[in-house]
Design an enzyme around this catalytic site. Structure first.
Site, mmCIF file in Angstrom:
data_model
loop_
_atom_site.group_PDB
_atom_site.id
_atom_site.type_symbol
_atom_site.label_atom_id
_atom_site.label_comp_id
_atom_site.label_asym_id
_atom_site.label_seq_id
_atom_site.Cartn_x
_atom_site.Cartn_y
_atom_site.Cartn_z
ATOM 1 N N LYS A 1 82.587 71.786 108.539
ATOM 2 C CA LYS A 1 83.173 73.114 108.323
ATOM 3 C C LYS A 1 83.000 73.586 106.875
ATOM 4 O O LYS A 1 82.570 74.700 106.619
ATOM 5 C CB LYS A 1 84.671 73.107 108.691
ATOM 6 C CG LYS A 1 84.960 72.657 110.116
ATOM 7 C CD LYS A 1 86.443 72.677 110.428
ATOM 8 C CE LYS A 1 87.281 71.756 109.579
ATOM 9 N NZ LYS A 1 86.998 70.305 109.754
ATOM 10 N N ARG B 1 96.142 74.229 111.585
ATOM 11 C CA ARG B 1 95.906 72.873 112.081
ATOM 12 C C ARG B 1 96.921 72.460 113.135
ATOM 13 O O ARG B 1 96.895 71.334 113.602
ATOM 14 C CB ARG B 1 95.973 71.903 110.930
ATOM 15 C CG ARG B 1 94.614 71.243 110.626
ATOM 16 C CD ARG B 1 94.754 70.546 109.333
ATOM 17 N NE ARG B 1 93.888 69.479 109.059
ATOM 18 C CZ ARG B 1 92.907 69.537 108.152
ATOM 19 N NH1 ARG B 1 92.600 70.668 107.583
ATOM 20 N NH2 ARG B 1 92.242 68.459 107.857
ATOM 21 N N ARG C 1 80.438 60.747 102.885
ATOM 22 C CA ARG C 1 80.728 61.977 102.119
ATOM 23 C C ARG C 1 81.073 61.637 100.663
ATOM 24 O O ARG C 1 81.834 60.719 100.401
ATOM 25 C CB ARG C 1 81.901 62.727 102.747
ATOM 26 C CG ARG C 1 82.385 63.900 101.894
ATOM 27 C CD ARG C 1 83.160 64.924 102.672
ATOM 28 N NE ARG C 1 84.341 64.395 103.345
ATOM 29 C CZ ARG C 1 85.052 65.108 104.226
ATOM 30 N NH1 ARG C 1 84.703 66.337 104.529
ATOM 31 N NH2 ARG C 1 86.107 64.577 104.802
ATOM 32 N N ARG D 1 86.530 60.530 98.563
ATOM 33 C CA ARG D 1 87.930 60.911 98.715
ATOM 34 C C ARG D 1 88.746 59.722 99.215
ATOM 35 O O ARG D 1 88.290 58.984 100.082
ATOM 36 C CB ARG D 1 88.036 62.062 99.733
ATOM 37 C CG ARG D 1 87.775 63.420 99.149
ATOM 38 C CD ARG D 1 87.598 64.489 100.205
ATOM 39 N NE ARG D 1 88.611 64.490 101.249
ATOM 40 C CZ ARG D 1 88.658 65.380 102.244
ATOM 41 N NH1 ARG D 1 87.753 66.347 102.298
ATOM 42 N NH2 ARG D 1 89.584 65.312 103.168
ATOM 43 N N ARG E 1 93.447 60.424 110.704
ATOM 44 C CA ARG E 1 93.151 61.857 110.645
ATOM 45 C C ARG E 1 92.567 62.340 111.970
ATOM 46 O O ARG E 1 92.857 63.448 112.418
ATOM 47 C CB ARG E 1 92.194 62.154 109.487
ATOM 48 C CG ARG E 1 92.919 62.075 108.138
ATOM 49 C CD ARG E 1 91.954 61.992 106.987
ATOM 50 N NE ARG E 1 91.166 63.190 106.838
ATOM 51 C CZ ARG E 1 89.966 63.219 106.266
ATOM 52 N NH1 ARG E 1 89.415 62.114 105.817
ATOM 53 N NH2 ARG E 1 89.335 64.350 106.148
HETATM 54 P P1 ADP Z 1 84.541 69.152 107.038
HETATM 55 O O1 ADP Z 1 84.717 70.265 106.046
HETATM 56 O O2 ADP Z 1 84.546 69.611 108.453
HETATM 57 O O3 ADP Z 1 85.519 68.022 106.808
HETATM 58 P P2 ADP Z 1 82.092 68.575 105.539
HETATM 59 O O4 ADP Z 1 81.437 69.909 105.455
HETATM 60 O O5 ADP Z 1 82.761 68.075 104.298
HETATM 61 O O6 ADP Z 1 83.100 68.521 106.811
HETATM 62 O O7 ADP Z 1 80.981 67.538 106.042
HETATM 63 C C1 ADP Z 1 81.283 66.143 106.174
HETATM 64 C C2 ADP Z 1 80.102 65.313 105.650
HETATM 65 O O8 ADP Z 1 78.985 65.486 106.533
HETATM 66 C C3 ADP Z 1 79.615 65.711 104.255
HETATM 67 O O9 ADP Z 1 79.210 64.536 103.584
HETATM 68 C C4 ADP Z 1 78.403 66.632 104.542
HETATM 69 O O10 ADP Z 1 77.448 66.550 103.496
HETATM 70 C C5 ADP Z 1 77.857 66.067 105.844
HETATM 71 N N1 ADP Z 1 77.345 67.104 106.756
HETATM 72 C C6 ADP Z 1 77.843 68.341 106.993
HETATM 73 N N2 ADP Z 1 77.141 68.980 107.945
HETATM 74 C C7 ADP Z 1 76.160 68.103 108.349
HETATM 75 C C8 ADP Z 1 75.098 68.174 109.315
HETATM 76 N N3 ADP Z 1 74.919 69.262 110.079
HETATM 77 N N4 ADP Z 1 74.298 67.087 109.449
HETATM 78 C C9 ADP Z 1 74.500 65.986 108.684
HETATM 79 N N5 ADP Z 1 75.474 65.863 107.767
HETATM 80 C C10 ADP Z 1 76.296 66.904 107.591
HETATM 81 P P1 AMP Z 2 90.611 68.453 104.693
HETATM 82 O O1 AMP Z 2 90.077 68.640 103.311
HETATM 83 O O2 AMP Z 2 90.577 69.709 105.509
HETATM 84 O O3 AMP Z 2 89.986 67.277 105.391
HETATM 85 O O4 AMP Z 2 92.160 68.112 104.525
HETATM 86 C C1 AMP Z 2 92.600 66.972 103.820
HETATM 87 C C2 AMP Z 2 94.107 66.772 104.024
HETATM 88 O O5 AMP Z 2 94.838 67.885 103.504
HETATM 89 C C3 AMP Z 2 94.572 66.659 105.484
HETATM 90 O O6 AMP Z 2 94.409 65.357 106.014
HETATM 91 C C4 AMP Z 2 96.056 67.047 105.334
HETATM 92 O O7 AMP Z 2 96.813 65.992 104.774
HETATM 93 C C5 AMP Z 2 95.985 68.163 104.293
HETATM 94 N N1 AMP Z 2 95.794 69.486 104.949
HETATM 95 C C6 AMP Z 2 94.697 70.286 104.883
HETATM 96 N N2 AMP Z 2 94.875 71.404 105.600
HETATM 97 C C7 AMP Z 2 96.111 71.318 106.156
HETATM 98 C C8 AMP Z 2 96.870 72.142 107.022
HETATM 99 N N3 AMP Z 2 96.398 73.305 107.488
HETATM 100 N N4 AMP Z 2 98.114 71.718 107.383
HETATM 101 C C9 AMP Z 2 98.600 70.563 106.933
HETATM 102 N N5 AMP Z 2 97.944 69.721 106.134
HETATM 103 C C10 AMP Z 2 96.697 70.087 105.735
#
Ligand code: ADP
Ligand code: AMP
Length: 224
Positions: free
Chosen positions: A19, A94, A132, A165, A176
């Site tokens: 995302k 969420r 990541r 992270r 998660r």
């Molecule tokens: P989210 O925001 O949904 O948690 P991220 O955008 O941070 O996900 O993506 C999670 C990991 O996967 C990151 O390390 C990113 O570089 C990688 N990634 C994102 N989209 C793709 C894809 N289409 N194919 C392969 N790796 C991806």
């Molecule tokens: P993310 O970066 O989206 O993976 O979020 C990391 C962490 O932030 C999650 O595991 C939650 O602990 C917190 N968080 C992010 N968005 C929300 C939300 N909309 N509601 C509650 N907690 C959130």
């Protein structure tokens, strides 16, 4: 279309489904800012604000931060000038309570415009999350295999240090995902019932997912 109409795109999908990667790519093209609640919490943690201190324990455990704090933070963020045309919401809502609160917030602007659902299997999620890496300085997101930086552990954009992270470590990832299925996945039905859910095959490459998203956004008149 009403004069005060705005465009709000809700990116739905499990952690690690891509995302944030797509939101960052689309920001400029759509002229809409990415509003990522996880990033906002991490910013507050980094700067040791009261909100950051309140959120830390929940985030470290992979639990949702309480709605009251989260909703207030989003409300404040969406009232800022750069959201005057709308926003790409990434990681919010969420749970159902947050979705209802968002509907109330956006009621004057025509509500949520579209909710793309990023679909990927759990095995891919685990692979993506475990690889990541995030820039400590500017927040840019990399993957050690799928999107590696040019120089090991160094951000291409700002030269900052890349780190993993805390909540991307295996034990927290499991929780998660559990939280996603239990609390967030009911939103799929919520937006389906509104007729604005759009399933996206997010297992494809980053470029292919962007193309799929753009085709969907075109159908909604969000992009030409
Ligand atoms: P989210 O925001 O949904 O948690 P991220 O955008 O941070 O996900 O993506 C999670 C990991 O996967 C990151 O390390 C990113 O570089 C990688 N990634 C994102 N989209 C793709 C894809 N289409 N194919 C392969 N790796 C991806
Ligand atoms: P993310 O970066 O989206 O993976 O979020 C990391 C962490 O932030 C999650 O595991 C939650 O602990 C917190 N968080 C992010 N968005 C929300 C939300 N909309 N509601 C509650 N907690 C959130």
């Amino acid at each position: 279309m009403a004069a005060n109409h705005r465009t709000f795109i809700v990116f739905l999908g499990p952690p690690g489904s891509g995302k944030g990667t797509q939101a960052k790519r689309l920001e400029k093209k759509l002229g809409l800012p990415q509003v990522a609640t996880g990033d906002l919490f991490r910013y507050n943690m980094k700067h040791n604000t009261e909100l950051g201190q309140q959120a830390r324990a929940y985030m470290d455990a992979g639990e949702l931060v309480p709605d009251e704090l989260t909703i207030r933070m989003v409300e404040e963020r969406l009232s800022q000038q750069d959201c005057a045309k709308g926003a790409i919401l990434d990681g919010f809502p969420r749970n159902l309570n947050q979705a209802v609160a968002l509907d109330m917030m956006l009621e004057p602007y025509g509500g949520v415009t579209v909710a793309p659902l990023f679909q990927v299997d759990d095995e891919i999620i685990v692979e993506r999350i475990s690889g990541r890496r995030v820039c400590r300085n500017c927040g840019a997101v990399y993957h050690i295999k799928f999107n590696p930086p040019k120089q090991d552990s160094i951000c291409d954009i700002c030269g900052g240090e890349l780190y993993q992270r805390e909540d991307d470590r295996p034990q927290t990832v499991k929780n998660r995902l559990y939280v996603y299925y239990k609390q967030t996945s009911p939103l799929i039905g919520y937006y389906f019932a509104k007729g604005i859910l759009e399933k996206i095959d997010a297992a494809k490459s980053v470029d292919e997912v962007t193309m799929t998203l753009l085709a969907v956004l075109k159908r909604y008149g969000i992009v030409e």
